[in-house]
Design an enzyme around this catalytic site. Structure first.
Site, PDB file in Angstrom:
ATOM      1  N   SER A 190       0.939  -1.025   0.063  1.00 31.22           N
ATOM      2  CA  SER A 190      -0.198  -0.007   0.053  1.00 31.22           C
ATOM      3  C   SER A 190       0.950   1.256   0.055  1.00 31.22           C
ATOM      4  O   SER A 190       2.064   1.063   0.540  1.00 31.22           O
ATOM      5  CB  SER A 190      -0.733  -0.028   1.385  1.00 31.22           C
ATOM      6  OG  SER A 190      -1.575   1.201   1.500  1.00 31.22           O
ATOM      7  N   TYR A 222      -1.582  -0.262  10.571  1.00 30.89           N
ATOM      8  CA  TYR A 222      -1.838  -0.703   9.064  1.00 30.89           C
ATOM      9  C   TYR A 222      -0.375  -0.423   8.717  1.00 30.89           C
ATOM     10  O   TYR A 222       0.127  -1.050   7.622  1.00 30.89           O
ATOM     11  CB  TYR A 222      -2.900  -0.168   8.446  1.00 30.89           C
ATOM     12  CG  TYR A 222      -3.120  -0.550   6.931  1.00 30.89           C
ATOM     13  CD1 TYR A 222      -3.727  -1.812   6.720  1.00 30.89           C
ATOM     14  CD2 TYR A 222      -3.131   0.313   5.903  1.00 30.89           C
ATOM     15  CE1 TYR A 222      -3.834  -2.077   5.435  1.00 30.89           C
ATOM     16  CE2 TYR A 222      -3.275   0.054   4.689  1.00 30.89           C
ATOM     17  CZ  TYR A 222      -3.631  -1.310   4.300  1.00 30.89           C
ATOM     18  OH  TYR A 222      -3.776  -1.507   3.031  1.00 30.89           O
TER      19      TYR A 222
HETATM   20  P1  NDP Z   1     -10.762  -6.773   0.716  1.00 28.56           P
HETATM   21  O1  NDP Z   1     -11.254  -6.694   2.015  1.00 28.56           O
HETATM   22  O2  NDP Z   1     -11.719  -6.413  -0.408  1.00 28.56           O
HETATM   23  O3  NDP Z   1     -10.552  -8.226   0.354  1.00 28.56           O
HETATM   24  C1  NDP Z   1      -9.457  -8.841   1.338  1.00 28.56           C
HETATM   25  C2  NDP Z   1      -9.148 -10.256   1.032  1.00 28.56           C
HETATM   26  O4  NDP Z   1      -8.068 -10.825   1.993  1.00 28.56           O
HETATM   27  C3  NDP Z   1     -10.324 -11.112   1.114  1.00 28.56           C
HETATM   28  O5  NDP Z   1     -10.476 -12.254   0.078  1.00 28.56           O
HETATM   29  C4  NDP Z   1     -10.148 -11.789   2.547  1.00 28.56           C
HETATM   30  O6  NDP Z   1     -11.103 -13.039   2.369  1.00 28.56           O
HETATM   31  C5  NDP Z   1      -8.970 -12.070   2.402  1.00 28.56           C
HETATM   32  N1  NDP Z   1      -8.100 -12.319   3.821  1.00 28.56           N
HETATM   33  C6  NDP Z   1      -8.301 -11.369   4.944  1.00 28.56           C
HETATM   34  N2  NDP Z   1      -7.914 -11.998   5.926  1.00 28.56           N
HETATM   35  C7  NDP Z   1      -7.448 -13.317   5.669  1.00 28.56           C
HETATM   36  C8  NDP Z   1      -6.711 -14.208   6.482  1.00 28.56           C
HETATM   37  N3  NDP Z   1      -6.496 -14.195   7.624  1.00 28.56           N
HETATM   38  N4  NDP Z   1      -6.537 -15.298   5.467  1.00 28.56           N
HETATM   39  C9  NDP Z   1      -6.746 -15.321   4.370  1.00 28.56           C
HETATM   40  N5  NDP Z   1      -7.341 -14.305   3.537  1.00 28.56           N
HETATM   41  C10 NDP Z   1      -7.662 -13.163   4.171  1.00 28.56           C
HETATM   42  O7  NDP Z   1      -9.533  -6.173   0.338  1.00 28.56           O
HETATM   43  P2  NDP Z   1      -8.886  -5.372  -0.865  1.00 28.56           P
HETATM   44  O8  NDP Z   1      -9.163  -6.221  -1.962  1.00 28.56           O
HETATM   45  O9  NDP Z   1      -9.129  -3.756  -0.703  1.00 28.56           O
HETATM   46  O10 NDP Z   1      -7.165  -5.537  -0.426  1.00 28.56           O
HETATM   47  C11 NDP Z   1      -6.185  -6.349  -0.970  1.00 28.56           C
HETATM   48  C12 NDP Z   1      -5.128  -5.988  -0.383  1.00 28.56           C
HETATM   49  O11 NDP Z   1      -4.895  -4.739  -1.000  1.00 28.56           O
HETATM   50  C13 NDP Z   1      -4.855  -5.970   1.061  1.00 28.56           C
HETATM   51  O12 NDP Z   1      -3.560  -6.359   1.251  1.00 28.56           O
HETATM   52  C14 NDP Z   1      -4.938  -4.498   1.268  1.00 28.56           C
HETATM   53  O13 NDP Z   1      -4.381  -4.046   2.354  1.00 28.56           O
HETATM   54  C15 NDP Z   1      -4.159  -3.859   0.060  1.00 28.56           C
HETATM   55  N6  NDP Z   1      -4.747  -2.630  -0.352  1.00 28.56           N
HETATM   56  C16 NDP Z   1      -5.829  -2.129  -0.418  1.00 28.56           C
HETATM   57  C17 NDP Z   1      -6.155  -0.712  -0.776  1.00 28.56           C
HETATM   58  C18 NDP Z   1      -7.637  -0.330  -1.070  1.00 28.56           C
HETATM   59  O14 NDP Z   1      -7.824   0.888  -0.827  1.00 28.56           O
HETATM   60  N7  NDP Z   1      -8.610  -1.171  -0.694  1.00 28.56           N
HETATM   61  C19 NDP Z   1      -5.339   0.228  -0.871  1.00 28.56           C
HETATM   62  C20 NDP Z   1      -3.943  -0.271  -0.702  1.00 28.56           C
HETATM   63  C21 NDP Z   1      -3.507  -1.592  -0.703  1.00 28.56           C
HETATM   64  P3  NDP Z   1     -11.492 -13.551   3.779  1.00 28.56           P
HETATM   65  O15 NDP Z   1     -12.023 -12.633   4.733  1.00 28.56           O
HETATM   66  O16 NDP Z   1     -12.807 -14.568   3.219  1.00 28.56           O
HETATM   67  O17 NDP Z   1     -10.498 -14.469   4.279  1.00 28.56           O
END
Ligand code: NDP
Length: 259
Positions: free
Chosen positions: A141, A154
């Site tokens: 990020s 974070y």
């Molecule tokens: P979402 O919340 O939309 O999706 C997150 C995904 O991670 C889900 O599939 C969730 O599935 C999975 N996840 C969370 N915890 C776990 C776990 N313990 N084990 C396995 N899977 C897990 O997030 P985004 O798509 O927005 O984010 C994806 C990545 O991008 C993250 O690393 C985030 O920090 C990063 N990011 C996002 C930004 C944004 O503005 N959205 C900006 C910059 C970076 P489930 O809960 O079913 O496990």
């Protein structure tokens, strides 16, 4: 661009950036394992990829649990033959003033965002090195490159994920393996929906005002799409990107470089 025939594992593949990345890789002929905790979401993503002519599997995994990761890696190797590409995308974000952040909130963000990436890399890098080809992309990020109010946990976990990326890249550079990070600003995903809900909850702003507060952080005044991030990730996985190693690819509309 050549990612055809490769085998990839995308963590957090059930929605948002992870789902878009699984689709981008699959569209280019990569066989994809989609991993996360919510089986309904990963099943639906894998089914859609198969419906589109791709080869895809859903495997439940909690990246905070080393046994769950071991099972993911073993099952993925059974299906893919070999893991060529690992996208450490699973992530969580909780905002709070530092002095009000509970230890469990802090620890959980580190467990998913940082330690999860470490454990998945530790489990897959040896076979990439042995094969002489591999691509790891860590979804970090812009919070991994600079701080901001209310995201200390974070931001700390994402800064650490970038340190992990750079150090791992140095260890595998001579073996045909690259390790890079992508660093988006706000992306149009369920995570950002939750951020907007949190802002409205904590400040009394309505949804539009909360969204505008977020958009004010981007010189382009828009949310990035998951597909844009996925396209950069997919490029980093190609043969043509072999010289890009240990990098942080920033997708923020110029926020960091122009402010
Ligand atoms: P979402 O919340 O939309 O999706 C997150 C995904 O991670 C889900 O599939 C969730 O599935 C999975 N996840 C969370 N915890 C776990 C776990 N313990 N084990 C396995 N899977 C897990 O997030 P985004 O798509 O927005 O984010 C994806 C990545 O991008 C993250 O690393 C985030 O920090 C990063 N990011 C996002 C930004 C944004 O503005 N959205 C900006 C910059 C970076 P489930 O809960 O079913 O496990």
């Amino acid at each position: 661009m050549t990612v055809q025939g490769r085998g990839a594992v995308v963590t957090g593949g059930g929605r948002g950036i992870g789902a878009a990345t699984a689709e981008a890789l699959s569209n280019q002929g990569t066989r994809v394992v989609v991993a996360a905790r919510t089986s309904a979401e990963i099943d639906s993503v894998a089914e859609a990829l198969r419906g589109n002519g791709g080869e895809a599997w859903a495997i439940c995994c909690d990246v905070t649990d080393p046994e769950s990761i071991e099972s993911l890696i073993n099952q993925s190797i059974e299906r893919l033959g070999r893991i060529d590409i690992l996208v450490n995308n699973a992530g969580i974000a909780t905002a709070a003033p530092l002095v009000k952040m509970s230890l469990s909130t802090w620890t959980q963000m580190w467990a998913v965002n940082t330690t999860g990436s470490f454990l998945c890399m530790r489990a897959t890098l040896p076979q990439m090195v042995e094969h002489g080809w591999g691509r790891v992309v860590n979804v970090a990020s812009i919070a991994g490159l600079r701080g901001a109010a209310y995201i200390s946990g974070y931001a700390a976990s994402k800064h650490a994920q970038i340190g992990l990326t750079r150090s791992a890249a140095a260890e595998v550079a001579s073996a045909g393996v690259t390790v890079n990070a992508v660093c988006p600003g706000y992306v149009d995903t369920p995570m950002t929906d939750a951020t907007i809900a949190n802002i409205t909850d904590k400040t009394g702003m309505n949804e539009e005002e909360a969204l505008n507060a977020i958009l004010a952080t981007s010189p382009q005044h828009r949310l990035i799409t998951s597909e844009e991030v996925a396209a950069s990730i997919a490029f980093l996985c190609t043969d043509e990107a072999r010289s890009i190693n240990g990098q942080t690819i920033v997708l923020d509309g110029g926020a960091i470089s122009t402010h």
